[in-house]
Design a protein around this motif. Structure first.
Motif, short mmCIF file in Angstrom:
data_model
loop_
_atom_site.label_atom_id
_atom_site.label_comp_id
_atom_site.label_asym_id
_atom_site.label_seq_id
_atom_site.Cartn_x
_atom_site.Cartn_y
_atom_site.Cartn_z
N SER A 1 0.81 -1.21 0.00
CA SER A 1 0.00 0.00 0.00
C SER A 1 0.85 1.26 0.00
O SER A 1 0.33 2.36 -0.23
N ALA A 2 2.15 1.16 0.27
CA ALA A 2 3.04 2.33 0.31
C ALA A 2 4.47 1.86 0.14
O ALA A 2 4.75 0.65 0.12
N GLN A 3 5.39 2.81 0.01
CA GLN A 3 6.81 2.48 -0.05
C GLN A 3 7.29 2.09 1.35
O GLN A 3 7.25 2.91 2.27
N PRO A 4 7.73 0.85 1.56
CA PRO A 4 8.05 0.40 2.92
C PRO A 4 9.22 1.12 3.56
O PRO A 4 9.33 1.16 4.78
N GLY A 5 10.12 1.70 2.74
CA GLY A 5 11.26 2.41 3.30
C GLY A 5 11.03 3.89 3.48
O GLY A 5 11.93 4.61 3.93
N GLN A 6 9.80 4.37 3.15
CA GLN A 6 9.50 5.80 3.22
C GLN A 6 8.15 6.03 3.89
O GLN A 6 7.33 6.82 3.43
N LEU A 7 7.91 5.34 5.00
CA LEU A 7 6.64 5.45 5.70
C LEU A 7 6.56 6.76 6.46
O LEU A 7 7.56 7.26 6.98
N GLY A 8 5.34 7.31 6.54
CA GLY A 8 5.12 8.49 7.35
C GLY A 8 5.12 8.13 8.82
O GLY A 8 5.07 6.95 9.20
N PRO A 9 5.17 9.14 9.70
CA PRO A 9 5.26 8.88 11.14
C PRO A 9 4.15 8.00 11.69
O PRO A 9 4.36 7.19 12.58
N VAL B 1 0.68 3.06 8.29
CA VAL B 1 0.71 1.60 8.41
C VAL B 1 0.78 1.01 7.00
O VAL B 1 0.02 1.42 6.11
N LEU B 2 1.68 0.09 6.80
CA LEU B 2 1.84 -0.56 5.49
C LEU B 2 0.98 -1.82 5.45
O LEU B 2 1.04 -2.66 6.34
N THR B 3 0.17 -1.94 4.40
CA THR B 3 -0.59 -3.16 4.16
C THR B 3 0.11 -3.96 3.07
O THR B 3 0.34 -3.45 1.97
N ARG B 4 0.46 -5.20 3.40
CA ARG B 4 1.09 -6.10 2.42
C ARG B 4 0.12 -7.23 2.11
O ARG B 4 -0.35 -7.92 3.02
N ARG B 5 -0.16 -7.42 0.83
CA ARG B 5 -1.11 -8.45 0.38
C ARG B 5 -0.40 -9.33 -0.65
O ARG B 5 0.03 -8.86 -1.70
N VAL B 6 -0.28 -10.61 -0.33
CA VAL B 6 0.37 -11.58 -1.21
C VAL B 6 -0.67 -12.59 -1.68
O VAL B 6 -1.39 -13.18 -0.86
N TRP C 1 -1.10 -8.61 5.71
CA TRP C 1 -0.53 -8.13 6.98
C TRP C 1 -0.64 -6.61 7.05
O TRP C 1 -0.57 -5.93 6.03
N GLN C 2 -0.77 -6.09 8.29
CA GLN C 2 -0.60 -4.66 8.57
C GLN C 2 0.72 -4.52 9.33
O GLN C 2 0.90 -5.14 10.39
N LEU C 3 1.63 -3.70 8.79
CA LEU C 3 3.00 -3.65 9.29
C LEU C 3 3.41 -2.21 9.58
O LEU C 3 3.04 -1.28 8.86
#
Length: 397
Positions: free
Chosen positions: A161-169, A172-177, A226-228
């Motif tokens: 859902s977003a760039q994992p190395g550039q998350l805002g403060p 939350v990153l959603t990863r769907r495989v 996952w929510q990461l």
């Protein structure tokens, strides 16, 4: 004897080769035809059950036997049609079965029994059972040490859902495989990998598995989500996960993989610099507090009342993250509340197991979709601040 030999040859031959020997008037026969001579463990073997009936069939029920040696499922609707055999039009029945061997060696299939109710020339209904000869499939070992997984095609999709190395403060990153495969069953697809890391907050959604039959074989699908979020701004890397599978067309082992992901907050270095600058700005205030605290402590030592005064001084210290805590609570912004609480506790330098429990409770309210929705930020903050300040110590007079 000749008929039996012919039948055995047809069973072991190509799947679509029909019986060509004449059928006796009013006769019926059922055969098992298959398309693989030496499949590997878990590879789909397409069976065609073919019945030839010189009868007028009114009702039917086919029984395919279960076995601990294989899984199976019907993959296409039954077919009924007429075909000329030996100069006569014969009623033909065909059913396609996908069979998946669970072990190597000779796998026995059948006999298959077709229960028929046919109508005689006199109009009577007559029950009849037609049984096939058993067939066997010679299964060879799966050519890899991992769990057997075979498919005609297999596609792994890794969505973020977003760039994992550039998350805002507070992001939350959603990863769907998603893994989709033709020619396998859903329970044969890989197990969900464990993404837990010491530096990562991770909540896992229930996985989805499904199998859809098609004439080419079952299409199976598994979805993981996952929510990461990193616990702190420090960067980390989620490792890759590889899933070997056997391509039934090329007869080679291929690999589907979840790629490694770098994790971290955007501008973490500047955040550190900003934090250092804030610390320098607070140096004067902290020095003044230290001088006052030392003086008061020295005086109280003379009367033996150091614990109570020390605690009072600690409570008077101003935590620069208090305003962010109150603002996030008032707005009901749980992500901002979590970030402010962590900064508040880190600045004060006093974190106990109860506060860890409260932070975990807040994490669950944010990330776990199945968590209790009656979470109250005001009550949570009151408990958190109470633990931060700690109980007043008793003083002996």
């Amino acid at each position: 004897m000749v008929k039996i030999l012919v039948l055995v040859i047809l069973i072991l031959a190509s799947p679509l080769q029909a019986q060509t020997t004449p059928l006796e008037p009013g006769g019926a026969r059922l055969m098992i035809l298959h398309d693989r001579s030496r499949p590997v463990v878990a590879e789909m073997v397409k069976l065609t059950l073919r019945g030839e009936y010189d009868l007028t069939v009114a009702l039917e029920n086919l029984r395919f036997p279960d076995s601990k040696e294989y899984d199976w499922m019907q993959i296409a609707p039954d077919r009924w049609f007429q075909e000329r055999i030996g100069g006569r039009m014969i009623q033909i029945f065909e059913r396609d079965i996908a069979l998946f061997p669970r072990q190597e060696g000779q796998i026995a299939v059948g006999p298959v029994v077709h229960e028929l109710t046919h109508i005689s020339r006199s109009g009577d209904r007559i029950a009849l059972e037609v049984a096939s000869a058993p067939a066997s499939v010679n299964v060879i070992p799966f050519p890899h040490s991992r769990q057997p997984l075979t498919a005609k095609t297999l596609v792994l999709t890794d969505e973020l859902s977003a760039q994992p190395g550039q998350l805002g403060p507070d992001e939350v990153l959603t990863r769907r495989v998603t893994i989709e495969a033709l020619g396998t069953l859903a329970h044969q697809l890989p197990e969900r990998p464990d993404l837990q890391q010491p530096w990562l907050i991770s909540f896992t959604q229930p996985e989805q598995r499904e199998t859809t039959p098609t004439p080419e074989g079952p299409v199976s699908r598994v979805v993981w989500e996952w929510q990461l979020r990193p616990r702190t701004g420090e960067p980390g890397v989620l490792p890759a996960f590889a899933f070997p599978w056997f391509d039934t067309d090329t007869r080679q082992i291929e690999t589907a993989a979840m790629r490694p992901l770098p994790f971290g907050l955007a501008g973490f270095g500047s955040n550190v610099s900003s934090g250092a600058s804030d610390a320098l700005k607070q140096t004067g205030l902290m020095a003044l507090i230290a001088v006052v605290g030392f003086t008061v402590a020295l005086l109280i030592l003379l009367w033996g009342r150091l614990p109570a005064v020390t605690h009072a001084i600690r409570r008077l210290r101003y935590n620069p993250h208090s305003a962010a805590l109150e603002r996030a609570t008032a707005q009901g912004d749980l992500l901002a509340l979590r970030a402010a609480a962590e900064r508040y506790a880190t600045w004060s330098g006093r974190i106990d197991p109860e506060q860890d429990r409260l932070l975990s409770l807040l994490d669950r309210a944010i990330f776990d979709t199945e968590a209790d929705q009656s979470f109250r930020p005001n009550d949570w903050l009151a408990n958190f601040l109470r633990r931060q300040r700690g109980p007043m110590p008793r003083t002996k007079v």
